[in-house]
Design a protein around this motif. Structure first.
Motif, PDB file in Angstrom:
ATOM      1  N   ARG A  71       0.832  -1.208   0.000  1.00 25.30           N
ATOM      2  CA  ARG A  71       0.000   0.000   0.000  1.00 25.30           C
ATOM      3  C   ARG A  71       0.861   1.251   0.000  1.00 25.30           C
ATOM      4  O   ARG A  71       0.636   2.180  -0.788  1.00 25.30           O
ATOM      5  CB  ARG A  71      -0.926  -0.009   1.226  1.00 25.30           C
ATOM      6  N   GLU A  72       1.886   1.292   0.874  1.00 29.00           N
ATOM      7  CA  GLU A  72       2.731   2.480   0.914  1.00 29.00           C
ATOM      8  C   GLU A  72       3.618   2.569  -0.315  1.00 29.00           C
ATOM      9  O   GLU A  72       3.867   3.663  -0.832  1.00 29.00           O
ATOM     10  CB  GLU A  72       3.589   2.476   2.182  1.00 29.00           C
ATOM     11  N   TYR A  73       4.098   1.439  -0.782  1.00 32.80           N
ATOM     12  CA  TYR A  73       5.024   1.422  -1.920  1.00 32.80           C
ATOM     13  C   TYR A  73       4.351   1.929  -3.197  1.00 32.80           C
ATOM     14  O   TYR A  73       4.936   2.705  -3.952  1.00 32.80           O
ATOM     15  CB  TYR A  73       5.544  -0.002  -2.117  1.00 32.80           C
ATOM     16  N   PHE A  74       3.120   1.494  -3.433  1.00 36.42           N
ATOM     17  CA  PHE A  74       2.419   1.852  -4.677  1.00 36.42           C
ATOM     18  C   PHE A  74       1.473   3.033  -4.530  1.00 36.42           C
ATOM     19  O   PHE A  74       1.015   3.585  -5.530  1.00 36.42           O
ATOM     20  CB  PHE A  74       1.656   0.645  -5.220  1.00 36.42           C
ATOM     21  N   GLY A  75       1.157   3.435  -3.303  1.00 42.70           N
ATOM     22  CA  GLY A  75       0.361   4.629  -3.106  1.00 42.70           C
ATOM     23  C   GLY A  75      -1.128   4.379  -2.987  1.00 42.70           C
ATOM     24  O   GLY A  75      -1.622   3.270  -3.212  1.00 42.70           O
ATOM     25  N   PRO A  76      -1.869   5.427  -2.668  1.00 43.20           N
ATOM     26  CA  PRO A  76      -3.308   5.295  -2.389  1.00 43.20           C
ATOM     27  C   PRO A  76      -4.150   4.918  -3.596  1.00 43.20           C
ATOM     28  O   PRO A  76      -5.262   4.408  -3.433  1.00 43.20           O
ATOM     29  CB  PRO A  76      -3.680   6.691  -1.862  1.00 43.20           C
ATOM     30  N   GLU A  77      -3.636   5.166  -4.803  1.00 43.02           N
ATOM     31  CA  GLU A  77      -4.424   4.842  -5.992  1.00 43.02           C
ATOM     32  C   GLU A  77      -4.368   3.359  -6.342  1.00 43.02           C
ATOM     33  O   GLU A  77      -5.203   2.870  -7.122  1.00 43.02           O
ATOM     34  CB  GLU A  77      -3.934   5.668  -7.188  1.00 43.02           C
ATOM     35  N   ALA A  78      -3.386   2.639  -5.815  1.00 45.28           N
ATOM     36  CA  ALA A  78      -3.257   1.207  -6.111  1.00 45.28           C
ATOM     37  C   ALA A  78      -4.429   0.436  -5.511  1.00 45.28           C
ATOM     38  O   ALA A  78      -5.017   0.831  -4.500  1.00 45.28           O
ATOM     39  CB  ALA A  78      -1.942   0.678  -5.555  1.00 45.28           C
ATOM     40  N   ARG A  79      -4.747  -0.656  -6.148  1.00 45.48           N
ATOM     41  CA  ARG A  79      -5.779  -1.570  -5.646  1.00 45.48           C
ATOM     42  C   ARG A  79      -5.052  -2.787  -5.080  1.00 45.48           C
ATOM     43  O   ARG A  79      -4.397  -3.530  -5.822  1.00 45.48           O
ATOM     44  CB  ARG A  79      -6.764  -1.928  -6.751  1.00 45.48           C
ATOM     45  N   ILE A  80      -5.158  -3.006  -3.785  1.00 46.69           N
ATOM     46  CA  ILE A  80      -4.384  -4.009  -3.075  1.00 46.69           C
ATOM     47  C   ILE A  80      -5.314  -5.127  -2.592  1.00 46.69           C
ATOM     48  O   ILE A  80      -6.265  -4.867  -1.840  1.00 46.69           O
ATOM     49  CB  ILE A  80      -3.649  -3.395  -1.867  1.00 46.69           C
ATOM     50  N   PHE A  81      -5.021  -6.356  -3.020  1.00 47.09           N
ATOM     51  CA  PHE A  81      -5.865  -7.497  -2.677  1.00 47.09           C
ATOM     52  C   PHE A  81      -5.014  -8.634  -2.119  1.00 47.09           C
ATOM     53  O   PHE A  81      -3.826  -8.764  -2.442  1.00 47.09           O
ATOM     54  CB  PHE A  81      -6.625  -8.005  -3.905  1.00 47.09           C
ATOM     55  N   GLY A  82      -5.648  -9.462  -1.300  1.00 48.21           N
ATOM     56  CA  GLY A  82      -4.976 -10.616  -0.740  1.00 48.21           C
ATOM     57  C   GLY A  82      -5.877 -11.838  -0.741  1.00 48.21           C
ATOM     58  O   GLY A  82      -7.104 -11.727  -0.840  1.00 48.21           O
ATOM     59  N   ILE A  83      -5.236 -13.000  -0.655  1.00 49.15           N
ATOM     60  CA  ILE A  83      -5.933 -14.283  -0.523  1.00 49.15           C
ATOM     61  C   ILE A  83      -5.292 -15.025   0.638  1.00 49.15           C
ATOM     62  O   ILE A  83      -4.063 -15.099   0.738  1.00 49.15           O
ATOM     63  CB  ILE A  83      -5.806 -15.135  -1.803  1.00 49.15           C
ATOM     64  N   ASP A  84      -6.118 -15.600   1.516  1.00 52.16           N
ATOM     65  CA  ASP A  84      -5.569 -16.389   2.610  1.00 52.16           C
ATOM     66  C   ASP A  84      -6.629 -17.365   3.106  1.00 52.16           C
ATOM     67  O   ASP A  84      -7.831 -17.098   3.013  1.00 52.16           O
ATOM     68  CB  ASP A  84      -5.121 -15.488   3.763  1.00 52.16           C
ATOM     69  N   LEU A  85      -6.154 -18.494   3.641  1.00 50.90           N
ATOM     70  CA  LEU A  85      -7.067 -19.481   4.219  1.00 50.90           C
ATOM     71  C   LEU A  85      -7.649 -19.005   5.549  1.00 50.90           C
ATOM     72  O   LEU A  85      -8.757 -19.389   5.922  1.00 50.90           O
ATOM     73  CB  LEU A  85      -6.327 -20.802   4.445  1.00 50.90           C
ATOM     74  N   ASP A  86      -6.914 -18.184   6.255  1.00 48.62           N
ATOM     75  CA  ASP A  86      -7.293 -17.765   7.606  1.00 48.62           C
ATOM     76  C   ASP A  86      -8.176 -16.514   7.562  1.00 48.62           C
ATOM     77  O   ASP A  86      -7.718 -15.445   7.129  1.00 48.62           O
ATOM     78  CB  ASP A  86      -6.032 -17.481   8.422  1.00 48.62           C
ATOM     79  N   PRO A  87      -9.410 -16.610   7.988  1.00 51.81           N
ATOM     80  CA  PRO A  87     -10.290 -15.429   7.990  1.00 51.81           C
ATOM     81  C   PRO A  87      -9.722 -14.265   8.797  1.00 51.81           C
ATOM     82  O   PRO A  87     -10.062 -13.105   8.535  1.00 51.81           O
ATOM     83  CB  PRO A  87     -11.587 -15.952   8.612  1.00 51.81           C
ATOM     84  N   ALA A  88      -8.860 -14.549   9.776  1.00 55.46           N
ATOM     85  CA  ALA A  88      -8.285 -13.477  10.592  1.00 55.46           C
ATOM     86  C   ALA A  88      -7.436 -12.530   9.765  1.00 55.46           C
ATOM     87  O   ALA A  88      -7.198 -11.379  10.162  1.00 55.46           O
ATOM     88  CB  ALA A  88      -7.446 -14.075  11.725  1.00 55.46           C
ATOM     89  N   SER A  89      -6.975 -12.998   8.590  1.00 55.68           N
ATOM     90  CA  SER A  89      -6.159 -12.140   7.724  1.00 55.68           C
ATOM     91  C   SER A  89      -6.943 -10.961   7.169  1.00 55.68           C
ATOM     92  O   SER A  89      -6.355 -10.016   6.653  1.00 55.68           O
ATOM     93  CB  SER A  89      -5.585 -12.967   6.569  1.00 55.68           C
ATOM     94  N   ARG A  90      -8.249 -11.005   7.305  1.00 51.47           N
ATOM     95  CA  ARG A  90      -9.072  -9.895   6.817  1.00 51.47           C
ATOM     96  C   ARG A  90      -8.913  -8.646   7.669  1.00 51.47           C
ATOM     97  O   ARG A  90      -9.424  -7.574   7.305  1.00 51.47           O
ATOM     98  CB  ARG A  90     -10.543 -10.315   6.775  1.00 51.47           C
ATOM     99  N   ALA A  91      -8.181  -8.761   8.769  1.00 47.49           N
ATOM    100  CA  ALA A  91      -7.974  -7.583   9.631  1.00 47.49           C
ATOM    101  C   ALA A  91      -7.308  -6.452   8.869  1.00 47.49           C
ATOM    102  O   ALA A  91      -7.595  -5.274   9.113  1.00 47.49           O
ATOM    103  CB  ALA A  91      -7.138  -7.966  10.849  1.00 47.49           C
TER     104      ALA A  91
END
Length: 231
Positions: A56-76
């Motif tokens: 997020r900091e590297y690419f800036g506020p205009e970037a769209r940042i997404f993740g995938i994880d098995l652990d629902p806690a990663s949604r924090a």
């Protein structure tokens, strides 16, 4: 602008871990994408969320940042407003991956830091590299796990290192057509008749294939038929 290493080493709201030499490799490969465009970044394996903070900091506020994880806690990291969205699911579930791409749109950068299982790494690449942007970047982390007995799960009959090494000759499909290179490839591409059969659509989309300690980087570029220019 701060380097990837500087951002990683600074205090941040969420933490993860990476091998130290990855930080400089990421600057090498990700820096060209810091050109003001609103890139779409997708990371498989969110863990504590620290790498999404860095993205997020590297690419800036205009970037769209997404993740995938098995652990629902990663949604924090999504709930904190750092990632646009973190999807909960398994990278080996291709229906799930299709749903992710339908929601995110075309990714510019994909990082596979997920299960590191042999079949998952190859299968995820086969599923996602074709939908990566034409000038996109695909990174597989922690490839030293090819040596771990605990990471050998696959139904493909091949480990991921052998698969990616096998892509090297697939980058040169034009020369697989017998005798064509001696005449056709000396002509300007606009003067040639017809098209060569493209034998491997993944291979012809690879502009660079790089092997580093514990990391494989695949650069995607639009296909251009070979041309041997005369001085």
């Amino acid at each position: 602008m701060k380097t990837y290493r500087q951002i990683w080493e600074a205090p941040k709201a969420f933490r993860s871990d990476k091998w130290d030499h990855y930080l400089d490799l990421y600057d090498r490969y990700l820096a060209p994408y810091r050109d003001g465009r609103a890139i779409t970044y997708l990371e498989i394996g969110v863990q504590g969320g620290g790498s999404l903070c860095v993205a997020r900091e590297y690419f800036g506020p205009e970037a769209r940042i997404f993740g995938i994880d098995l652990d629902p806690a990663s949604r924090a990291v999504e709930e904190a407003g750092i990632a646009d969205r973190v999807f909960t699911g398994a990278q080996g579930d291709f229906d799930f991956l299709n749903e992710v791409i339908a929601a995110t749109g075309t990714p510019d950068i994909i990082i596979d830091d997920g299960s590191h299982q042999q079949g998952d790494v190859v299968g995820t690449f086969l599923a996602l590299f074709p939908v990566l942007a034409e000038d996109g970047l695909y990174v597989v982390e922690d490839t030293h796990t090819v040596h771990y007995p605990s990471h050998q799960d696959t139904t493909l009959g091949i480990n991921f290192y052998d698969y990616f090494k096998g892509l090297a000759d697939k980058m040169m499909p034009d020369f697989m057509v017998p005798n064509r290179h001696r005449a056709r490839f000396r002509e300007h591409p606009e003067q040639r008749e017809g098209r060569l059969e493209r034998r491997n659509t993944i291979g012809t989309a690879i502009g660079g294939l790089h092997f580093h300690d514990s990391m494989i980087v695949v650069e995607k570029t639009p296909y251009r038929e070979a041309w041997r220019r005369n001085a």
